[in-house]
Structures are given as C-alpha cells and as structure tokens.
Design an enzyme around this catalytic site. Structure first.
Site, PDB file in Angstrom:
ATOM      1  N   GLY A   1      95.546  25.770  48.527  1.00 26.12           N
ATOM      2  CA  GLY A   1      96.141  25.037  50.401  1.00 26.12           C
ATOM      3  C   GLY A   1      95.512  25.541  51.076  1.00 26.12           C
TER       4      GLY A   1
ATOM      5  N   VAL B   1     101.342  27.652  45.923  1.00 24.46           N
ATOM      6  CA  VAL B   1     101.238  29.882  46.335  1.00 24.46           C
ATOM      7  C   VAL B   1     100.427  29.498  44.290  1.00 24.46           C
ATOM      8  CG1 VAL B   1     103.261  29.140  47.482  1.00 24.46           C
ATOM      9  CG2 VAL B   1     103.748  29.412  44.790  1.00 24.46           C
TER      10      VAL B   1
ATOM     11  N   PHE C   1      91.989  19.834  41.218  1.00 18.25           N
ATOM     12  CA  PHE C   1      90.896  20.037  40.862  1.00 18.25           C
ATOM     13  C   PHE C   1      89.790  20.376  41.339  1.00 18.25           C
ATOM     14  CE2 PHE C   1      93.528  16.109  39.121  1.00 18.25           C
ATOM     15  CZ  PHE C   1      93.266  17.063  37.703  1.00 18.25           C
ATOM     16  N   LEU C   2      89.801  20.668  42.719  1.00 22.10           N
ATOM     17  CA  LEU C   2      88.455  21.698  43.550  1.00 22.10           C
ATOM     18  C   LEU C   2      88.129  22.632  42.529  1.00 22.10           C
ATOM     19  CD1 LEU C   2      89.580  24.320  44.845  1.00 22.10           C
ATOM     20  CD2 LEU C   2      90.374  22.906  46.618  1.00 22.10           C
TER      21      LEU C   2
ATOM     22  N   LEU D   1      96.008  21.213  32.575  1.00 20.57           N
ATOM     23  CA  LEU D   1      96.356  22.237  32.107  1.00 20.57           C
ATOM     24  C   LEU D   1      95.251  21.995  31.009  1.00 20.57           C
ATOM     25  CD1 LEU D   1      99.514  23.894  30.623  1.00 20.57           C
ATOM     26  CD2 LEU D   1      97.947  24.359  32.481  1.00 20.57           C
TER      27      LEU D   1
ATOM     28  N   CYS E   1      91.281  30.659  37.085  1.00 17.00           N
ATOM     29  CA  CYS E   1      91.833  29.019  36.373  1.00 17.00           C
ATOM     30  C   CYS E   1      91.422  28.761  34.989  1.00 17.00           C
ATOM     31  CB  CYS E   1      91.758  27.788  37.330  1.00 17.00           C
ATOM     32  SG  CYS E   1      92.325  27.616  38.859  1.00 17.00           S
TER      33      CYS E   1
ATOM     34  N   GLN F   1      90.820  31.021  32.402  1.00 17.20           N
ATOM     35  CA  GLN F   1      91.817  31.760  31.055  1.00 17.20           C
ATOM     36  C   GLN F   1      93.447  31.905  31.665  1.00 17.20           C
ATOM     37  OE1 GLN F   1      90.606  36.048  29.764  1.00 17.20           O
ATOM     38  NE2 GLN F   1      92.464  36.640  30.932  1.00 17.20           N
TER      39      GLN F   1
ATOM     40  N   LYS G   1      81.337  32.854  40.411  1.00 22.05           N
ATOM     41  CA  LYS G   1      80.249  31.629  40.434  1.00 22.05           C
ATOM     42  C   LYS G   1      79.642  31.807  42.041  1.00 22.05           C
ATOM     43  CE  LYS G   1      81.292  27.922  41.037  1.00 22.05           C
ATOM     44  NZ  LYS G   1      82.334  26.447  40.503  1.00 22.05           N
TER      45      LYS G   1
HETATM   46  P1  NAD Z   1      96.258  31.792  45.886  1.00 21.57           P
HETATM   47  O1  NAD Z   1      96.021  33.488  45.252  1.00 21.57           O
HETATM   48  O2  NAD Z   1      94.301  32.623  46.690  1.00 21.57           O
HETATM   49  O3  NAD Z   1      96.843  31.498  47.189  1.00 21.57           O
HETATM   50  C1  NAD Z   1      98.429  31.349  46.759  1.00 21.57           C
HETATM   51  C2  NAD Z   1      99.333  32.233  48.711  1.00 21.57           C
HETATM   52  O4  NAD Z   1     100.257  31.795  48.351  1.00 21.57           O
HETATM   53  C3  NAD Z   1      98.935  33.712  49.135  1.00 21.57           C
HETATM   54  O5  NAD Z   1      98.245  33.376  50.155  1.00 21.57           O
HETATM   55  C4  NAD Z   1      99.927  33.794  48.825  1.00 21.57           C
HETATM   56  O6  NAD Z   1     100.816  34.843  50.044  1.00 21.57           O
HETATM   57  C5  NAD Z   1     101.188  33.010  49.226  1.00 21.57           C
HETATM   58  N1  NAD Z   1     102.252  32.891  48.934  1.00 21.57           N
HETATM   59  C6  NAD Z   1     102.785  32.896  47.444  1.00 21.57           C
HETATM   60  N2  NAD Z   1     103.980  32.511  47.355  1.00 21.57           N
HETATM   61  C7  NAD Z   1     104.419  32.254  48.738  1.00 21.57           C
HETATM   62  C8  NAD Z   1     105.241  31.764  49.175  1.00 21.57           C
HETATM   63  N3  NAD Z   1     107.092  31.462  49.290  1.00 21.57           N
HETATM   64  N4  NAD Z   1     105.119  31.131  50.779  1.00 21.57           N
HETATM   65  C9  NAD Z   1     104.631  31.463  51.390  1.00 21.57           C
HETATM   66  N5  NAD Z   1     102.688  31.728  51.152  1.00 21.57           N
HETATM   67  C10 NAD Z   1     103.639  31.790  49.052  1.00 21.57           C
HETATM   68  O7  NAD Z   1      95.972  31.101  44.784  1.00 21.57           O
HETATM   69  P2  NAD Z   1      94.926  30.181  44.948  1.00 21.57           P
HETATM   70  O8  NAD Z   1      93.542  29.571  43.736  1.00 21.57           O
HETATM   71  O9  NAD Z   1      95.101  29.529  46.139  1.00 21.57           O
HETATM   72  O10 NAD Z   1      95.858  29.226  43.430  1.00 21.57           O
HETATM   73  C11 NAD Z   1      96.926  28.335  44.042  1.00 21.57           C
HETATM   74  C12 NAD Z   1      97.342  27.485  42.952  1.00 21.57           C
HETATM   75  O11 NAD Z   1      96.535  26.719  43.187  1.00 21.57           O
HETATM   76  C13 NAD Z   1      97.444  28.277  41.494  1.00 21.57           C
HETATM   77  O12 NAD Z   1      98.455  27.958  40.758  1.00 21.57           O
HETATM   78  C14 NAD Z   1      96.295  27.785  40.709  1.00 21.57           C
HETATM   79  O13 NAD Z   1      96.141  27.791  39.596  1.00 21.57           O
HETATM   80  C15 NAD Z   1      96.215  26.999  41.492  1.00 21.57           C
HETATM   81  N6  NAD Z   1      94.518  26.181  41.503  1.00 21.57           N
HETATM   82  C16 NAD Z   1      93.391  26.779  41.942  1.00 21.57           C
HETATM   83  C17 NAD Z   1      92.232  26.353  41.826  1.00 21.57           C
HETATM   84  C18 NAD Z   1      91.247  27.854  42.270  1.00 21.57           C
HETATM   85  O14 NAD Z   1      89.618  27.159  42.761  1.00 21.57           O
HETATM   86  N7  NAD Z   1      91.428  28.777  43.106  1.00 21.57           N
HETATM   87  C19 NAD Z   1      92.321  25.237  41.567  1.00 21.57           C
HETATM   88  C20 NAD Z   1      93.181  24.159  41.295  1.00 21.57           C
HETATM   89  C21 NAD Z   1      94.649  25.182  41.034  1.00 21.57           C
HETATM   90  C1  UDX Z   2      87.705  25.759  37.770  1.00 24.68           C
HETATM   91  C2  UDX Z   2      87.345  23.663  37.801  1.00 24.68           C
HETATM   92  O1  UDX Z   2      85.682  23.456  38.064  1.00 24.68           O
HETATM   93  C3  UDX Z   2      88.067  22.496  38.517  1.00 24.68           C
HETATM   94  O2  UDX Z   2      87.690  21.880  38.332  1.00 24.68           O
HETATM   95  C4  UDX Z   2      89.706  23.751  38.898  1.00 24.68           C
HETATM   96  O3  UDX Z   2      90.717  22.724  39.075  1.00 24.68           O
HETATM   97  C5  UDX Z   2      89.771  24.825  38.781  1.00 24.68           C
HETATM   98  O4  UDX Z   2      88.433  25.448  38.041  1.00 24.68           O
HETATM   99  P1  UDX Z   2      86.420  26.814  39.813  1.00 24.68           P
HETATM  100  O5  UDX Z   2      86.419  28.421  37.985  1.00 24.68           O
HETATM  101  O6  UDX Z   2      86.367  27.634  41.007  1.00 24.68           O
HETATM  102  O7  UDX Z   2      86.806  25.677  39.094  1.00 24.68           O
HETATM  103  O8  UDX Z   2      84.699  26.655  38.551  1.00 24.68           O
HETATM  104  P2  UDX Z   2      83.837  26.231  37.572  1.00 24.68           P
HETATM  105  O9  UDX Z   2      82.740  25.669  38.277  1.00 24.68           O
HETATM  106  O10 UDX Z   2      84.586  24.999  37.089  1.00 24.68           O
HETATM  107  O11 UDX Z   2      82.769  27.375  37.029  1.00 24.68           O
HETATM  108  C6  UDX Z   2      84.077  28.323  36.474  1.00 24.68           C
HETATM  109  C7  UDX Z   2      83.423  29.668  35.315  1.00 24.68           C
HETATM  110  O12 UDX Z   2      82.498  29.193  34.672  1.00 24.68           O
HETATM  111  C8  UDX Z   2      81.968  30.220  36.131  1.00 24.68           C
HETATM  112  O13 UDX Z   2      82.708  31.911  35.953  1.00 24.68           O
HETATM  113  C9  UDX Z   2      80.628  29.503  36.391  1.00 24.68           C
HETATM  114  O14 UDX Z   2      79.978  30.747  36.290  1.00 24.68           O
HETATM  115  C10 UDX Z   2      81.160  29.859  34.830  1.00 24.68           C
HETATM  116  N1  UDX Z   2      80.861  28.688  34.201  1.00 24.68           N
HETATM  117  C11 UDX Z   2      80.570  26.801  34.433  1.00 24.68           C
HETATM  118  C12 UDX Z   2      79.703  28.992  32.641  1.00 24.68           C
HETATM  119  O15 UDX Z   2      78.889  29.303  32.612  1.00 24.68           O
HETATM  120  N2  UDX Z   2      79.030  27.775  32.827  1.00 24.68           N
HETATM  121  C13 UDX Z   2      79.229  26.588  33.782  1.00 24.68           C
HETATM  122  O16 UDX Z   2      78.280  25.309  32.509  1.00 24.68           O
HETATM  123  C14 UDX Z   2      79.739  25.865  34.144  1.00 24.68           C
END
Ligand code: NAD
Ligand code: UDX
Length: 479
Positions: free
Chosen positions: A15, A88, A161-162, A220, A275, A277, A338
C-alpha cells in the site's frame, strides 16, 4: 466518474509504495493511505519510514502533504474516495479450517465491512491484496448485502507484482498492470477508470484487462512460477555438489535458451519473503478444495524442495564444523530475506539461525538494514523457540560485519547484500578462530581468493575441491 480521490486501506509494503508512486505520477489525484496501526501511520508521517525501499524516501518527500497523505482516519478516507484499494495483509491461517495453507481473509473482510459501514457514495473497490480465486465474491457479498440507497459498488482485482528491494522501479516501469473486473457494462466502465489512473505513466499496451477470476489466479500463478524456478535450480544445486558441476554454469547455459530465460535461476539457501510460500500454500489449498490432489502435490513439491535446501545448507554448516557448534561463535551475515530490504518475513536466515541456536551455537548477527529488535522478535517468536531467554543470551546483534566476525569460528552468509562482496577478508581472517570457515549461502563471494587467504569455503551448487593455501583441515565439499 473521473477519479479525483483514492484511498488505500493498508499502509504496508504494498500500500505505501504503490500509493506513493500513484501520487507521484497523478498530481491531480488526492491519495490517502490509511491504516489501523497508529504506529505505522506515524512512521509514514516521520523522517524514518516504516519500510526500507530504495528510492521510496524521495517519492514520499516529493508528494507527502501535497497530494499524498497517511492517516488513521479511515472513515474520512473511505467517505471521500472514488476508488478504494484494499491492500491489507492476507497471511496463511494459523488455526482452524485450512490451518497452515488457506489464506486468512479476516483483514480483507474487515476492510470490506468498514467500506460497507462508512461509504455514502459510489465506490470502485479494488482488491490489491493477493487473495484466493473468488475472494472478490466475498467482498461483493459483504458490500451488496449492506448497500445504502444510492450507493453502488464495482469490485476490481488489480494484483500487485512489485518485488521488495526494487519496488519503486517495479512500479514506475511496470512490465504489466493487470486489472480484472465483471463482464458487464458497469464492470467494464470501472476497469476503464482504473486503467485511466495507470495510463498517467504506464503505456496502454502494458495494461492487461481480464475477468476477475483470471486476474486473481494470475497473481498466484506468477508467484508459483517464480518460486518453481528457484526450487528447480536449487534441486540441481544438490546434483552439482554431488557431481562436480557448477550450478552457476548450468544456469548460464540453460538460461541462454530464450524460451527459458536467464532470470530467477540464482541457486540460494532457499527463497524467503512474505509472498512465495504463502501464495503457493494458498494455491495448494485451492486445488485441494477443488479436488485436484495431483495439482496440489505438484506445487507442494516446490515448497518441500525449498525446505530441503535450507535444511541441507544448515546441516552442512554443522557437519563441517566437526558436527558440533555448541559454544562456537558463528557470525551470521545478513538477516533479511533478500538484499535491499529490511523485511525478515520467512527469511531463510531465521531457519539457519534457529537451527544453529538449537545446536548450542552463539550467534553474532549483522544485517545492514534489519532493526535489532526485529531480529530478536523473529528468533524469540513462540513458533521458533520455547526458550526465548536462552535465545536472548546466545544472540548478539552487531553494527558492522567486522565486529560480528571477530572471534568467530565460522561465517554463514545468508543474504546477498552488496557490501559483503567488498569486505576485507584478509583482515577478517586474522580476527577469526582457526580453522576459519565461510559458508556462502548466496554464491556472491570470490571463493578462490578466500581459499588463497586460508579460509575453508563452502557454497551452494559447487564443489570447492582445493584445500586452502595454509592447508588447514576441514571438509571442502557439500556431499
Ligand atoms: P503488510 O503487513 O506490510 O501491510 C498490511 C497493512 O494492512 C498493515 O499495516 C495492517 O495494519 C493493515 N491493515 C489490516 N487490516 C486493516 C484494515 N481493516 N484497515 C486498515 N488497515 C488494515 O502487508 P504487505 O506486505 O503490504 O501485503 C499486503 C498484500 O499485498 C498481501 O495480500 C500480500 O500478499 C500482497 N503482496 C505483497 C507483496 C510484497 O512484496 N510484500 C507484493 C505483492 C503483493
Ligand atoms: C516476489 C515476486 O518477485 C513479486 O513479483 C511479487 O509481487 C511478490 O513476491 P519478493 O518476495 O519481494 O517478490 O522478492 P523476490 O525477488 O521474488 O525474491 C523472493 C526470494 O527468492 C528471496 O528470498 C530471494 O533471495 C529468492 N531468490 C530470488 C532466489 O533464491 N533466487 C533467485 O534467482 C531469485
């Protein structure tokens, strides 16, 4: 409707950066990121943001207070917004039905209920969180069952997808934006409105539109494919160690085939992060619910292999140190999952550290960005240990790599931070116990040079047959 105001529920790793970039690229849109955590919002409003992400500080500095706001006033955020992102957390369930596999949608549900309670005008509600297929239906049911007169909702799926560590570049130069919606005139109109937001900076050809369920499943699927590549190369790393092949060379050769491509073939101690796992477990659970056990088993193996890799690496560390690490000082370099992030969720360093602690080791941990409290939190978590006091006694967190390695019997490198490549290993060798061991879990160090200095070196996916130049004793291979 022209989108003038956006609200995002959830100021986390997704977010925060996503909305900061939207605010940067759409100066005429007011973007408010809301969270129920007062502490998190205070951090977003301070000079020390709650997450470390290269380039994020700059973007926030440019927009905060102009068209970017961080707030705990969820009611105002929802009421004034034309479009609401639900961003969230969707963690794996830890109890009850689907425990250990299904995504826990309680935060998504609570966000939907807040919108239903507070909205007084039409809203486009956008599922940004990663969710199981058909989650949009849950949001829709909650919203439509509580609709007030004159309030209409459209639900879109717009997965993110970041990757952490490169989030800002990933957002600014997104290879694709995916938007799923209902195949109705109103659904299509809502899709176009969200497209319009992204078109401020993303070329239209990179914006893919589809139906809601395909969009949810694509997220997914993308994570499952990426993780599967890592497990594939990690499986071959074990073959390399047993045969004398070099996994980097194998990856180079295989990746040259344009049908395969070179990315995500870096063998490692296993993937971590919040993400991969979680999302594969989510997919496995979905397959089980759909009575597709063979498909579930296929994806389960990606996770099994990842666990195997972590176990294999850690076992080798212990075996090499004469099968005992009790009371030995071990320097753990890197704790984040990472480089370029302070995030420790599912970091392989947790498993490695926990296992070494269970074997009686004393750990000296250094990570350039992870806060000391966060390391302690991970290692004293009830899921990790039943003896947090002993852990606290046996873990020291250091400010520099040099202080962590002083007096150590071994270095275990868990994260590929660039600064580890340029450490003065001659100096490090001199302050370590002998024989001095290095276990390079990320294949980033110059192994030949380390051996010339006198280190015993082991890495992933490559047998290092040569004895160190000082002929110190110790196993050189990962059989
Ligand atoms: P995060 O835990 O960092 O942030 C989620 C936030 O939502 C928390 O700060 C929590 O307090 C807040 N929250 C929960 N319920 C709420 C509510 N009802 N109103 C307001 N705030 C609320 O999680 P994240 O890493 O930002 O991931 C969020 C989603 O995006 C997950 O579904 C995750 O799978 C997905 N996602 C994450 C990444 C990543 O790299 N972290 C990448 C792509 C997608
Ligand atoms: C991943 C996806 O890449 C991203 O598109 C999605 O939105 C969120 O999940 P993230 O988990 O932030 O992103 O990082 P990523 O660069 O994918 O690495 C994930 C794990 O795989 C790390 O522990 C990294 O070290 C490991 N990794 C990655 C490897 O062991 N080998 C590789 O070649 C690439």
């Amino acid at each position: 409707m022209v989108i003038e105001k956006i609200c995002c529920l959830g100021a986390g790793y997704v977010g925060g950066p996503t909305c900061s970039v939207i605010a940067l690229k759409c100066p005429n849109i007011k973007v408010t990121v809301c969270d129920k955590s007062v502490e998190r919002i205070n951090q977003w409003n301070s000079d020390k943001l709650p997450i470390y992400e290269p380039g994020l500080d700059d973007v926030v500095r440019q927009c905060r207070g102009k068209n970017l706001f961080f707030s705990t006033d969820i009611a105002q955020g929802i009421q004034e917004a034309d479009l609401i992102f639900i961003s969230v957390n969707t963690p794996t369930k830890t109890f009850g039905n689907g425990k250990g596999r299904a995504a826990d949608l309680k935060y998504v549900e609570s966000a939907a209920r807040m919108i239903a309670d507070l909205a007084t005008s039409n809203k486009i509600v956008v599922e940004k969180s990663t969710v199981p297929v058909k989650a949009a239906e849950i949001i829709m049911k909650i919203l439509r069952a509580n609709t007030k007169p004159g309030v209409n909702y459209q639900i879109l799926s717009n997965p993110e997808f970041l990757a952490e560590g490169t989030a800002i570049v990933d957002l600014i130069e997104a290879e694709r934006v995916l938007i799923g919606g209902e195949d109705t005139p109103d659904g299509q109109k809502a899709i176009q409105e969200l497209c319009w937001v992204y078109e401020h900076w993303i070329p239209a050809k990179n914006i893919l539109t589809t139906n809601t369920w395909s969009s949810e499943l694509s997220k997914l699927a993308a994570n499952a494919f990426l993780a599967q590549r890592i497990s594939s190369i990690n499986s071959l790393s074990a073959v390399c160690e047993a045969t004398g092949a070099d996994v980097s060379e194998v990856a180079r050769a295989v990746g040259r085939d344009s049908r395969i491509g070179p990315k995500f073939l870096e063998a490692s101690i296993g993937f971590g992060g919040s993400c991969f796992q979680k999302d594969i477990l989510n997919l496995i659970y979905l397959c089980e619910c759909l009575n597709l056990p063979e498909v579930a088993a296929y994806w389960q193996q990606v996770l099994n292999l990842n666990d195997y890799q972590k176990i294999r690496f850690t076992r080798k560390v212990i075996e090499s140190l004469f099968n005992t690490v009790t009371d030995k000082n071990i320097a753990v370099l890197g704790f984040s999952f990472k480089k370029n992030t302070g995030d420790t969720r599912e970091s392989p360093a947790i498993y490695v550290s926990q296992t070494l602690l269970d074997e009686g080791a004393k750990l000296n941990i250094y990570d350039p960005k992870v806060e000391p409290d966060q390391i302690m939190y991970e290692l004293t978590n009830p899921y990790v240990t039943s003896e947090p006091e002993i852990v606290k006694k046996n873990v020291e967190i250091h400010d520099t790599a040099y202080s962590a390695v002083t007096g150590a019997h071994a270095i275990v490198l868990c994260t590929e931070w660039d600064e580890f490549k340029t450490l003065d290993f001659q100096k490090i060798y001199e302050v370590m116990m002998k024989p001095a061991y290095i276990f390079d879990g990320r294949k980033i160090l110059n192994h030949e040079r380390l051996q010339n200095i006198g280190f015993h070196v082991q890495t992933i996916g490559k047998r290092l047959n040569r004895m160190p130049s000082n002929r110190a004793q110790g196993s050189q291979t990962m059989p």
